[in-house]
Design an enzyme around this catalytic site. Sequence first.
Site: not given
Lengths: 559, 229
Positions: A115, A149-152, A377, A489
């Site tokens: 950010a 961050a991994q997923g996307g 989640r 996010s």
Amino acid sequence: MRTGKLKSNEEPKEDPYPESMRESIKKVEQTREERIGKEVDRMNPDEREQVLNKYHPDYREEGMRGLDAGPNQGDQMPLELADLLEAYPAVDPSEVDLTKVDYEVDVLVIGGGGAGTVAALWAIKEGIDPSDILIATKLRHGDANSMMAQGGIQAADREVDSPKAHFLDIVGGGHFANKPELARALAKDAPGILKWHEDLGVMYDKNEDGSMKTLHGGGTSRKRLHSAKDYTGMELMRAIRDEARNQEINVEEFSPAVELLTDSDGTVTGALLYNMETEQYYVVRAKSIVMATGGFGRLHIQEFPTTNHYGATADGLVMSYRAGANLLDMDSVQYHPTGAAFPEQIVGLLVTEKVRGSGAIPVNRDGEAFVFNLEPRDVEAGALIRECYGRDMGVETPTGMKGVWLDTPMIDMIHGEGTFEENLAYIYRLYTRFGIDPTEDPLLVFPTLHYQNGGIEIDDEGRTAVEGLFAGGEVEGGVHGKNRLMGNSLLDYNVFGKRAGISAAKRAKETELGDLTLEHARRYIEELEKAGVDEERRSPMLIPEYRGEEALSRSIDII
Amino acid sequence: MNEKTEVETVEIFIMGKRYEVPKGLTIMKAMEYSGYQYVRGVGCRGGFCGACATIYRLEGDYKLHTDLACQTTVQDGMYLTQLPFTPAGREQYDLEELEVDNNPLLDLYPELARCVSCNTCSKSCPQDLEVMDFVNEAIRGNIKEVAELSFDCIQCGLCAARCPAEIPHHHVAQLARRIYGRYQAPESEHLEKRVKEIANGQFDDELEELVNLPKEELEERYENREIEE
Ligand SMILES: Cc1cc2nc3c(=O)[nH]c(=O)nc-3n(C[C@H](O)[C@H](O)[C@H](O)COP(=O)(O)OP(=O)(O)OC[C@H]3O[C@@H](n4cnc5c(N)ncnc54)[C@H](O)[C@@H]3O)c2cc1C
Ligand code: FES
């Protein structure tokens, strides 16, 4: 003894799992074949409600308390956070000299993660000279949750998708507690953000014709998750950081902000930085300030392990709260259902949702499936906790931690050999480093503290309730309501980093530098005294305490 | 000492000084156990950021190993030190102005040509990347190959620290990935199209309607939304 480098594949074949865990794995293997292609039923609304109420940590009353001081008096939040918000300033206001100013800038960005860096880049586009911007950050530039961050990242860019569908997913996922105009900004800016990334040279996963490879994430109505293998966060952060370096933006590393500075009207006019290596402070005077300090995983709320980076200690919440910012939804914390529970070396680290998205399902000690693999989640996390502590069907590790199996060998069985290694390179590397091959053996997982759903209230221009103070990224709240969906996010830090950066630049062009005081901190101290807060309590925390008990018990400070 | 005697321990040497720590900790946790509080040399704690580059030797072994403190288990007789920063030159550039057809990699980093193919870079990579292979591709101007081979690079700088030709591999690789992403990867037409539609205000009315919808109606729309298979 002479040894060469132990590459993971050359490691001696000692079973990484102890006997007791291996016994349970055998049962998992026996049921694997028949579980493939068979979906577990999703829970109905009543069941979900029950699981959340009984097992989700947010619903444990002992874990929460109301605040006695500041703008959010009476609001419930986790004890660990409440204790930091209701704490005396780490820097005694009477000990610092604010007349010697070290930096005068148009825009001060606090936090050099996603950010903050995005905010700085857009402030430049809005006409601020790079030399009039300062990013102050705690560790190195880019040592941040954004890197992990991994997923996307979500964006409604496909023909079958639309910002409207994305908007509905965001507010539904957030239990309708979101500020609708923030959810709209998130959905509407998303495709433009991806385009900006492409212009910066980010390598998204694509098909040969250039169309994006996309997947479903928990709670999405369209396949909207864009990735760069399972290093999505790293690919974004390093490209954005590289651009900031090309723009020659000044970055002060190892110099976290420890307090905001305000004028007599309460407008934010600067900040105090603290050089953690030399232990000296710096005074910064700025026309606008962007708070971008990220989340709070390292508070280990309710003693949970965490996926977050070392610097995720809620400093931005603490500083902004003292200056009068309002906080939203601090009672809801995101626990990721699948954190590593074994081996001990990696406890708490994230096993991305993409693993379940690719077909691996959670199973208990006896190899039985007990929950649909892609519940929201909070529900999925509750179900895992129930399996371990409500039904006692978890697997215990040698250190006494409990978890359930995530049956990863299913992935290659479903999608073909090599799929796991190709698409989940990080997870594969993470486990093989410790001798576990996720394509052969399941992984033991348990919920882990992952994301700060709430935060500083902003409007859709990134403005906080405090004049001169803007915020973007995980530190702010209202965008995701009570529950953030995967992939929103990374998007958030881009959308609101950008909006906050632009707003900060606009304000800087219209205002003069202000006076520097710590009046707001003095006033807050009085409030704390009235509320009878323990005088020993200090914040911000800056870094968590992990030193060994024995070493700590003998620590004295005499140099 | 007290009851902690049952814990199996190993002996490690942090910057040459001896400590006894429980077996099975990472180097990072072992240093913390010993009483070090990190400011430098730590970032993500999960193998993403490259802040915790570490060099170590094992007793009786001539070899200098490289790895990540957050991802490596301590071994008995480990002599270690962290290398949280590698001074490696990074060139400034303007991605929009680069002459991408004239091997900008070699242009900005002429030291690439000094590679002696010793493969020390690959051997020192904690991610087990084929670093030397991408250096060779870089010399030949094969940007796509550099981008793909280096994709998992966490920029710890250990390769650069050990390279006899003094090549800053991680910076070269970053440049290659950005050039590939910007100029060579196939363009995404549906993305371009959607960005234009949004700029033309195509979705403004329907979003405005949703933003102003009472909660009950929003809930209903959510429950009845179409879900893509
Ligand atoms: C393991 C993991 C996996 C994730 N996977 C995904 C995913 O797949 N998709 C998705 O959308 N999201 C994901 N997330 C969430 C997402 O990565 C973060 O929410 C987002 O990147 C936060 O960005 P940020 O810039 O707000 O904060 P950060 O990136 O954390 O940056 C904040 C920066 O501020 C610094 N800082 C802290 N305190 C101070 C201070 N006092 N002064 C100065 N600087 C300070 C921090 O050290 C840090 O550098 C994941 C998060 C984690 C941890
Ligand atoms: S601390 Fe980030 S890689 Fe080890």
